[in-house]
Scaffold this motif. Structure first.
Motif: not given
Length: 243
Positions: A161-162, A195-197, A202-206
């Motif tokens: 999606r990204y 906003k989705m990106m 943030v999820a990738f960093q987590r």
């Protein structure tokens, strides 16, 4: 019998044994599955399983051909019974009587095997993007396997999606530029995509931070205890076997 005929028979046997593990094994398995699927009663299904198990070690090609022929005839009878010729069932009454008389419990389904309780080993599964450091258990519980599988699939979908969103934002920028040239003010394009990106980043960093986690002192202590326990058990068994 002439020498040539003897040689031909020997070659035929060798070719049969060579092909037995490929083509004929698949033929036997296919026949077995069809017989089980079309067996008109549980007794006959048990008879099929018992007969195939009894003849699974056959290597003589004449006997194997005979058994395959008998299986095809049995399959033909099962198909006729399924299409409505119920009179053929009486042909196999002796099978039902024999099974019930010799082994009354043959039709009872065996209880399901209880799952093995996971045992902690000295090993540690180090962290990655899908999970933090985990103890290595044998057998590994299904929920750990499925957790890794689900997260791997979710991360891949998020990346897809990204990447697709990057192409979409490029189109949005071109559309904004086109509207500006026309003197139109319809507002910014692609706010939801941006906003989705941001959420994906943030999820990738987590997940990247999760992959850098180190085993906790408690996890290391439990792994050391499992190592001592295994060493003690091995030493005990070695002493008993020596004595």
């Amino acid at each position: 019998m002439s020498t040539r005929a003897t040689h031909q028979n020997s070659m035929k046997k060798l070719l049969w044994n060579a092909e037995l593990s490929t083509e004929h094994c698949s033929t036997v398995k296919s026949l077995f599955r069809r017989l089980l699927r079309l067996a008109p009663s549980p007794e006959l299904k048990s008879f099929v399983k018992r007969d195939f198990r009894r003849n699974s070690k056959l290597r003589n090609f004449q006997r194997i051909q005979l058994k395959l022929s008998e299986g095809e005839k049995l399959l033909d009878d099962f198909q006729k019974i399924k299409t409505g010729e119920s009179s053929l069932l009486s042909k196999y009454d002796h099978v039902n009587t024999f099974l019930l008389a010799s082994k009354p419990d043959i039709l009872k389904s065996s209880p399901p095997a209880s799952p093995r309780k996971p045992v902690r080993t000295p090993g540690i599964i180090f962290a990655n993007a899908f999970h933090p450091p985990l103890p290595r258990l044998k057998p590994q519980p299904d929920h750990i396997t499925m957790m890794t599988f689900d997260r791997r699939r979710a991360i891949q979908r998020r990346w897809d999606r990204y990447n697709a969103a990057g192409d979409l934002l490029f189109d949005c920028s071109a559309e904004e530029e086109f509207e500006k040239r026309l003197g139109l003010e319809t507002g910014p394009w692609g706010e939801g995509t941006r906003k989705m990106m941001r959420d994906s980043e943030v999820a990738f960093q987590r997940e990247d931070a999760r992959g850098k986690l180190r085993p906790s002192p408690q996890l290391l202590a439990k792994a050391s205890a499992a190592h001592r326990r295994r060493t003690s058990t091995n030493a005990k068994h070695g002493k008993d076997s020596a004595s």
